[in-house]
Write a protein that holds these residues in place. Structure first.
Motif, PDB file in Angstrom:
ATOM      1  N   THR A 189       0.837  -1.204   0.000  1.00 54.20           N
ATOM      2  CA  THR A 189       0.000   0.000   0.000  1.00 54.20           C
ATOM      3  C   THR A 189       0.872   1.255   0.000  1.00 54.20           C
ATOM      4  O   THR A 189       0.646   2.179  -0.789  1.00 54.20           O
ATOM      5  CB  THR A 189      -0.943   0.013   1.213  1.00 54.20           C
ATOM      6  N   LYS A 200       1.416   4.357  -3.015  1.00 57.95           N
ATOM      7  CA  LYS A 200       1.049   5.756  -2.770  1.00 57.95           C
ATOM      8  C   LYS A 200       2.188   6.740  -2.991  1.00 57.95           C
ATOM      9  O   LYS A 200       1.956   7.911  -3.249  1.00 57.95           O
ATOM     10  CB  LYS A 200       0.520   5.917  -1.336  1.00 57.95           C
ATOM     11  N   GLY A 226      -8.229  -3.817  -1.559  1.00 55.70           N
ATOM     12  CA  GLY A 226      -8.626  -2.882  -2.618  1.00 55.70           C
ATOM     13  C   GLY A 226      -9.987  -3.202  -3.185  1.00 55.70           C
ATOM     14  O   GLY A 226     -10.791  -2.297  -3.439  1.00 55.70           O
ATOM     15  N   PRO A 247      -8.760   2.231   0.152  1.00 55.32           N
ATOM     16  CA  PRO A 247      -8.019   2.972  -0.881  1.00 55.32           C
ATOM     17  C   PRO A 247      -6.530   2.606  -0.908  1.00 55.32           C
ATOM     18  O   PRO A 247      -5.660   3.445  -0.698  1.00 55.32           O
ATOM     19  CB  PRO A 247      -8.243   4.430  -0.481  1.00 55.32           C
ATOM     20  N   ASN A 282      -3.907   4.789  -7.565  1.00 53.28           N
ATOM     21  CA  ASN A 282      -4.681   6.002  -7.861  1.00 53.28           C
ATOM     22  C   ASN A 282      -6.043   6.015  -7.173  1.00 53.28           C
ATOM     23  O   ASN A 282      -6.979   6.629  -7.667  1.00 53.28           O
ATOM     24  CB  ASN A 282      -4.845   6.169  -9.368  1.00 53.28           C
ATOM     25  N   SER A 283      -6.136   5.337  -6.039  1.00 54.12           N
ATOM     26  CA  SER A 283      -7.392   5.389  -5.300  1.00 54.12           C
ATOM     27  C   SER A 283      -7.139   6.187  -4.018  1.00 54.12           C
ATOM     28  O   SER A 283      -6.036   6.114  -3.479  1.00 54.12           O
ATOM     29  CB  SER A 283      -7.910   3.979  -5.000  1.00 54.12           C
ATOM     30  N   PRO A 284      -8.048   6.943  -3.565  1.00 50.66           N
ATOM     31  CA  PRO A 284      -9.433   7.056  -3.969  1.00 50.66           C
ATOM     32  C   PRO A 284      -9.675   8.046  -5.108  1.00 50.66           C
ATOM     33  O   PRO A 284     -10.806   8.163  -5.575  1.00 50.66           O
ATOM     34  CB  PRO A 284     -10.120   7.534  -2.693  1.00 50.66           C
ATOM     35  N   GLU A 285      -8.630   8.750  -5.600  1.00 49.84           N
ATOM     36  CA  GLU A 285      -8.832   9.787  -6.614  1.00 49.84           C
ATOM     37  C   GLU A 285      -9.596   9.270  -7.840  1.00 49.84           C
ATOM     38  O   GLU A 285     -10.449   9.961  -8.373  1.00 49.84           O
ATOM     39  CB  GLU A 285      -7.481  10.367  -7.095  1.00 49.84           C
ATOM     40  N   VAL A 338     -12.637   3.485  -6.048  1.00 48.31           N
ATOM     41  CA  VAL A 338     -12.247   2.460  -5.081  1.00 48.31           C
ATOM     42  C   VAL A 338     -13.035   1.188  -5.360  1.00 48.31           C
ATOM     43  O   VAL A 338     -13.993   1.176  -6.129  1.00 48.31           O
ATOM     44  CB  VAL A 338     -12.489   2.906  -3.609  1.00 48.31           C
ATOM     45  N   TYR A 389     -12.918   0.147  -9.348  1.00 46.80           N
ATOM     46  CA  TYR A 389     -11.539   0.528  -9.663  1.00 46.80           C
ATOM     47  C   TYR A 389     -10.738  -0.705 -10.080  1.00 46.80           C
ATOM     48  O   TYR A 389      -9.993  -0.677 -11.065  1.00 46.80           O
ATOM     49  CB  TYR A 389     -10.862   1.194  -8.460  1.00 46.80           C
TER      50      TYR A 389
END
Length: 184
Positions: A27, A31, A71, A76, A80-83, A86, A90
């Motif tokens: 994770t 990010k 996920g 998230p 590219n989550s949560p943008e 999710v 996603y």
């Protein structure tokens, strides 16, 4: 008898802790975006391969599987989550093939051992990473159509970063395997 039971319980707890920590590492690696050419780089594929090498296929795959499950259920954890969404929506988007490829790459990376030469380690890491892109490009092609430039969209921008990560990991793999063999 009791000693054997206690050792077994400790082993299970150790494995569960490694699985959870592996998922957390994945994770975090998703990010953090590192400036790179031609696109920013995450260290996800590095961590996937690292988990396979350092934890072996059972615990490594369980870590990757837990990450994917988290996920899918909506946490998230993905890059590219949560943008960009999710959960299952996603997951089944353009990156699903790559995410599924994490499992094959982790498994193949777990087959690296202490007797492998640097070139063999490099070759195994290239093959393992290639499975991520194989699954990713197959899914991407099915999703957006084979008439699109699939390779140029889904692989080419990332290849330089992958070479960097593979070489870096190949350089430290012998030490990772030594530590794994000492701990396990």
């Amino acid at each position: 008898m009791q000693l054997t039971k206690n050792i077994s319980q400790i082993s299970i707890i150790k494995s569960l802790l490694a699985i959870i920590l592996g998922s957390i590492a994945l994770t975090i690696s998703a990010k953090i975006k590192i400036p790179f050419y031609p696109v920013p780089m995450t260290m996800q594929t590095f961590v996937v391969l690292f988990l396979g090498i350092s934890l072996g296929y059972k615990i490594g795959l369980a870590s990757i599987g837990l990450y994917l499950f988290e996920g899918i259920i909506g946490l998230p954890v993905f890059s590219n989550s949560p943008e960009k969404g999710v959960g299952l929506i996603y997951f089944t988007g353009p990156t699903m093939g790559y995410l599924i490829g994490f499992l094959s790459a982790g498994f193949l990376a777990s087959k690296i051992n202490n007797k492998d030469s640097f070139l063999l380690v490099l070759g195994k890491l290239i093959i393992a990473t290639s499975t991520i892109y194989l699954f990713g490009l197959l899914w991407l092609g099915m999703l957006i159509g084979w008439d699109k430039p699939i390779f140029e969209l889904g692989a080419k921008p990332f290849l330089l970063a992958e070479v960097f990560k593979i070489v870096l990991l190949a350089l430290i793999t012998k030490q990772i395997v030594k530590i794994r063999n000492f701990i396990i």
